[in-house]
Design a protein around this motif. Structure first.
Motif, short mmCIF file in Angstrom:
data_model
loop_
_atom_site.label_atom_id
_atom_site.label_comp_id
_atom_site.label_asym_id
_atom_site.label_seq_id
_atom_site.Cartn_x
_atom_site.Cartn_y
_atom_site.Cartn_z
N ARG A 179 -20.08 -14.44 -2.46
CA ARG A 179 -20.97 -15.47 -1.90
C ARG A 179 -21.16 -15.27 -0.40
O ARG A 179 -21.43 -16.22 0.34
CB ARG A 179 -20.47 -16.88 -2.20
N HIS A 180 -21.03 -14.04 0.04
CA HIS A 180 -21.33 -13.69 1.42
C HIS A 180 -22.46 -12.66 1.43
O HIS A 180 -22.42 -11.68 0.68
CB HIS A 180 -20.11 -13.08 2.13
N VAL A 181 -23.42 -12.88 2.30
CA VAL A 181 -24.51 -11.94 2.52
C VAL A 181 -24.48 -11.53 3.98
O VAL A 181 -24.29 -12.37 4.87
CB VAL A 181 -25.87 -12.58 2.17
N ALA A 182 -24.65 -10.25 4.25
CA ALA A 182 -24.55 -9.74 5.61
C ALA A 182 -25.84 -9.06 6.04
O ALA A 182 -26.44 -8.30 5.27
CB ALA A 182 -23.38 -8.76 5.73
N TRP A 183 -26.25 -9.34 7.27
CA TRP A 183 -27.34 -8.61 7.90
C TRP A 183 -26.75 -7.70 8.98
O TRP A 183 -25.72 -8.02 9.57
CB TRP A 183 -28.33 -9.56 8.60
N ARG A 226 -23.75 -17.89 0.80
CA ARG A 226 -24.86 -18.39 0.00
C ARG A 226 -24.61 -18.06 -1.47
O ARG A 226 -23.84 -17.15 -1.79
CB ARG A 226 -26.20 -17.79 0.46
N ASN A 227 -25.27 -18.78 -2.35
CA ASN A 227 -25.08 -18.56 -3.79
C ASN A 227 -25.95 -17.44 -4.31
O ASN A 227 -25.62 -16.80 -5.31
CB ASN A 227 -25.38 -19.84 -4.56
N ALA A 228 -27.08 -17.18 -3.64
CA ALA A 228 -28.02 -16.18 -4.14
C ALA A 228 -27.41 -14.79 -4.05
O ALA A 228 -26.78 -14.44 -3.05
CB ALA A 228 -29.32 -16.25 -3.35
N TRP A 229 -27.61 -14.01 -5.08
CA TRP A 229 -27.08 -12.64 -5.14
C TRP A 229 -27.98 -11.71 -4.36
O TRP A 229 -29.21 -11.79 -4.42
CB TRP A 229 -27.00 -12.19 -6.59
N VAL A 230 -27.41 -10.82 -3.60
CA VAL A 230 -28.15 -9.79 -2.88
C VAL A 230 -27.56 -8.44 -3.28
O VAL A 230 -26.35 -8.30 -3.41
CB VAL A 230 -28.06 -9.98 -1.35
N TRP A 267 -27.26 -6.86 2.93
CA TRP A 267 -26.54 -6.47 1.71
C TRP A 267 -25.59 -7.58 1.28
O TRP A 267 -25.14 -8.39 2.09
CB TRP A 267 -25.82 -5.14 1.87
N GLY A 268 -25.34 -7.63 -0.01
CA GLY A 268 -24.38 -8.58 -0.55
C GLY A 268 -22.98 -8.02 -0.46
O GLY A 268 -22.77 -6.82 -0.66
N LEU A 269 -22.02 -8.88 -0.16
CA LEU A 269 -20.62 -8.44 -0.07
C LEU A 269 -19.92 -8.76 -1.39
O LEU A 269 -19.84 -9.92 -1.80
CB LEU A 269 -19.92 -9.16 1.09
N PHE A 270 -19.41 -7.70 -1.99
CA PHE A 270 -18.74 -7.82 -3.28
C PHE A 270 -17.28 -7.41 -3.13
O PHE A 270 -16.96 -6.51 -2.36
CB PHE A 270 -19.42 -6.92 -4.33
N ALA A 293 -13.88 4.55 -2.41
CA ALA A 293 -13.75 4.81 -3.84
C ALA A 293 -12.43 4.28 -4.39
O ALA A 293 -12.34 3.89 -5.55
CB ALA A 293 -13.87 6.31 -4.13
N ALA A 294 -11.40 4.27 -3.55
CA ALA A 294 -10.07 3.82 -3.99
C ALA A 294 -9.79 2.37 -3.61
O ALA A 294 -9.17 1.63 -4.38
CB ALA A 294 -8.99 4.72 -3.37
N HIS A 295 -10.22 1.95 -2.43
CA HIS A 295 -9.83 0.62 -1.92
C HIS A 295 -10.94 0.02 -1.07
O HIS A 295 -10.77 -0.17 0.13
CB HIS A 295 -8.54 0.72 -1.12
N PRO A 296 -12.09 -0.30 -1.66
CA PRO A 296 -13.16 -0.91 -0.88
C PRO A 296 -12.69 -2.23 -0.27
O PRO A 296 -11.92 -2.97 -0.88
CB PRO A 296 -14.27 -1.13 -1.90
N THR A 297 -13.16 -2.49 0.95
CA THR A 297 -12.70 -3.69 1.66
C THR A 297 -13.88 -4.43 2.25
O THR A 297 -14.91 -3.83 2.56
CB THR A 297 -11.71 -3.31 2.78
N LEU A 298 -13.75 -5.72 2.40
CA LEU A 298 -14.75 -6.49 3.13
C LEU A 298 -14.66 -6.12 4.62
O LEU A 298 -13.59 -5.72 5.10
CB LEU A 298 -14.52 -7.98 2.93
N PRO A 299 -15.74 -6.28 5.37
CA PRO A 299 -15.78 -5.76 6.75
C PRO A 299 -15.18 -6.69 7.79
O PRO A 299 -15.47 -6.55 8.98
CB PRO A 299 -17.29 -5.60 6.99
N PHE A 300 -14.30 -7.61 7.40
CA PHE A 300 -13.84 -8.65 8.32
C PHE A 300 -12.57 -8.29 9.07
O PHE A 300 -11.99 -9.14 9.75
CB PHE A 300 -13.65 -9.97 7.56
N LEU A 301 -12.12 -7.05 8.95
CA LEU A 301 -11.00 -6.56 9.75
C LEU A 301 -11.35 -5.21 10.39
O LEU A 301 -10.52 -4.61 11.06
CB LEU A 301 -9.73 -6.44 8.88
N ALA A 302 -12.57 -4.75 10.15
CA ALA A 302 -13.08 -3.50 10.74
C ALA A 302 -12.14 -2.33 10.47
O ALA A 302 -11.82 -1.55 11.37
CB ALA A 302 -13.29 -3.67 12.24
N GLN A 303 -11.72 -2.16 9.20
CA GLN A 303 -10.77 -1.12 8.87
C GLN A 303 -11.28 -0.10 7.87
O GLN A 303 -10.54 0.82 7.50
CB GLN A 303 -9.47 -1.74 8.34
N GLY A 304 -12.52 -0.21 7.41
CA GLY A 304 -13.00 0.72 6.40
C GLY A 304 -12.91 2.17 6.82
O GLY A 304 -12.37 3.02 6.10
#
Length: 393
Positions: A179-183, A226-230, A267-270, A293-304
Motif C-alpha cells: 500500500r505504498h506507491v513511490a515517485w 494508497r489502496n490502488a495498485w501500481v 512504481w508500487g512497492l511490494f 533476487a535473494a532478498h529484495p528490500t523496501l527502499p526505506f533504509l537505502a541498503q539495496g
C-alpha cells in the motif's frame, strides 16, 4: 573451488551482477554477464552507498573513481513534512570516515563497475533476455527469448526482483502490495546544495531528497500510502501533477522541489520474502542468487545497493576458498541472517516515517529531545549495519 580459469555466467548487469563479475574476474575466473537491455545504462535515479557498501568498492580497487563520482554525505535530517522544521539530525560523517557515506547517481555507479569489469576481462553480452532457467538437468539450462540455449557450469542470478533464477530455485511466490506507491525524479539542484539527505515526514507519506553529481542535481523519492495498485516497475512514467497533489500540504522547501519536477517515474512497492533457497548444486554445475533476487528490500533504509555489494564480495570470496557446494552453503549462511535483519529494519522505517495524530506528535517530541540529550544515540543503533565490513569476514 578452483576459480582460476573457471567459466561463470552471471544474469544481470546491475550493481550486484557487475560487482560479482569484477570480484570473480580479479580472482582469475572467466566471467560472462548476460544483460537483457540494449546498453549498460540506468534510468536516472540516485542511490546511497553506506560505509558497509563502500568497503567493498574500495576492496575492489575502486576508491579513486568512487570518490570522484560521489558526494560524501554529511548527515540525514528528519524533518516535519508540514513546516519543514528539523526533528532530528544524524551525523553521517562520523561513520567510518575511511570508507565514507556516499550519494551518487545510479548510472555513475553502473558505469564505473562496468568499465572495471571489462578491464578485468569480463565479457558483457547485451540483448540477452532470459525466457527460462531450468535446474532439472546436470547443468543449469538457459533459454533466451530469441530461442538460443546455453548450459553454464555455474550460473549466478543477479537478475533482480523478477528473477528467473530465484523462481527456478524457490518456485513463484506472489509479492505482497505494501500500500505504498513511490515517485522518483531528478531535478537541477539549488546553488550550494549541502550533502545532506532530507526526509520530510507526513501522515501517510514522506519525501526523501539529496544532491548528486557535485551538487548540480537533486534526487527526489516521494512515497504515499494508497489502496490502488501500481505496477512493480522502475520504468513506468507518471504525470508530475499526481505527485505534486499528493504532497500539496508539505513545506515550502519541499514544494519548491516538486514544482520543478517534470520527468517523473512511479512504481508500487511490494514486499517479497527473503528467499528460502539461495543455491542448488547439480551433478555438473550449480546455480546461486544474490542481491534483489535473494532478498529484495523496501527502499526505506537505502541498503539495496550496499547489500548487493556485500553479496558480491562474499560469494566470490567463498567460491575462491572452498569447494563449490561448501562455498554456496557458506555464502547463504553468512548472508541470510544479516539480510533478513536489514529488510526488517527497512520495513520498520516505513511505519515510522508515516505517523499521524497524537502518535506522530509524541514520537517527534521524543526524537527532538533525544537529539538534544544524546545526539549520536539514534544513529548508534545502526552500528551493526554501517560498521560491518564484509571484506574482513
Amino acid at each position: 573451488m578452483a576459480i582460476a580459469g573457471q567459466p561463470i555466467t552471471i544474469l544481470g548487469a546491475g550493481v550486484g551482477g557487475l560487482a560479482t563479475a569484477l570480484a570473480l574476474a580479479q580472482k582469475g575466473a572467466q566471467v560472462t554477464v548476460l544483460e537483457q537491455a540494449d546498453a549498460i545504462r540506468e534510468i536516472g535515479a540516485g542511490l546511497q552507498i553506506s560505509p558497509n557498501g563502500a568497503a567493498v568498492l574500495r576492496a575492489l580497487g575502486l576508491s579513486t573513481v568512487l570518490d570522484a563520482a560521489s558526494m560524501r554525505a554529511q548527515a540525514v535530517e528528519l524533518r516535519d513534512g508540514r513546516d519543514g522544521d528539523l526533528v532530528l539530525r544524524l551525523d553521517l560523517a562520523r561513520l567510518r570516515p575511511q570508507q565514507g557515506y556516499h550519494f551518487l547517481h545510479r548510472a555513475d555507479l553502473i558505469d564505473l563497475l562496468a568499465k572495471a569489469a571489462r578491464a578485468a576481462g569480463v565479457q558483457i553480452h547485451l540483448l540477452q533476455k532470459i525466457k527460462t532457467v531450468d535446474l532439472s538437468g546436470p547443468r543449469p539450462r538457459l533459454t533466451t527469448t530469441l530461442g538460443t540455449e546455453s548450459q553454464p557450469s555455474l550460473l549466478i542470478g543477479a537478475d533482480g526482483l523478477h528473477s528467473k533464477t530465484r523462481a527456478a530455485l524457490n518456485g513463484k511466490v506472489a509479492p505482497f502490495f505494501t500500500r505504498h506507491v513511490a515517485w522518483r525524479c531528478i531535478i537541477a539542484a539549488e546553488p550550494d546544495a549541502a550533502p545532506v539527505a532530507e526526509i520530510h515526514m507526513g501522515a501517510g507519506r514522506h519525501l526523501v531528497s539529496y544532491p548528486l553529481r557535485g551538487g548540480t542535481l537533486r534526487n527526489i523519492v516521494a512515497v504515499e500510502e494508497r489502496n490502488a495498485w501500481v505496477e512493480e516497475s522502475w520504468s513506468l512514467r507518471d504525470d508530475s501533477l499526481e505527485m505534486k497533489l499528493a504532497f500539496e500540504d508539505f513545506s515550502p522547501r519541499a514544494q519548491s522541489w516538486l514544482d520543478r519536477a517534470e520527468d517523473v517515474y512511479v512504481w508500487g512497492l511490494f514486499r517479497h520474502p527473503v528467499a528460502q533457497v539461495w543455491s542448488k548444486t547439480l551433478p555438473e554445475g550449480a546455480a546461486v542468487i544474490l542481491g534483489d533476487a535473494a532478498h529484495p528490500t523496501l527502499p526505506f533504509l537505502a541498503q539495496g545497493a550496499s547489500m548487493a555489494l556485500e553479496d558480491a564480495w562474499l560469494l566470490a570470496d567463498r567460491l575462491a576458498k572452498l569447494p563449490l557446494a561448501e562455498a554456496l552453503t557458506a555464502y547463504q549462511i553468512a548472508r541470510k541472517l544479516r539480510c533478513t535483519r536489514i529488510v526488517a529494519a527497512a520495513n520498520g522505517n516505513a511505519k515510522a516515517y508515516h505517523l499521524s495524530g497524537l502518535q506522530r506528535s509524541i514520537t517527534h517530541t521524543a526524537l527532538r529531545l533525544g537529539g538534544l540529550i544524546a545526539p549520536n544515540l539514534a544513529l548508534k543503533r545502526f552500528d551493526w549495519l554501517y560498521d560491518y565490513d564484509v571484506t574482513q569476514s
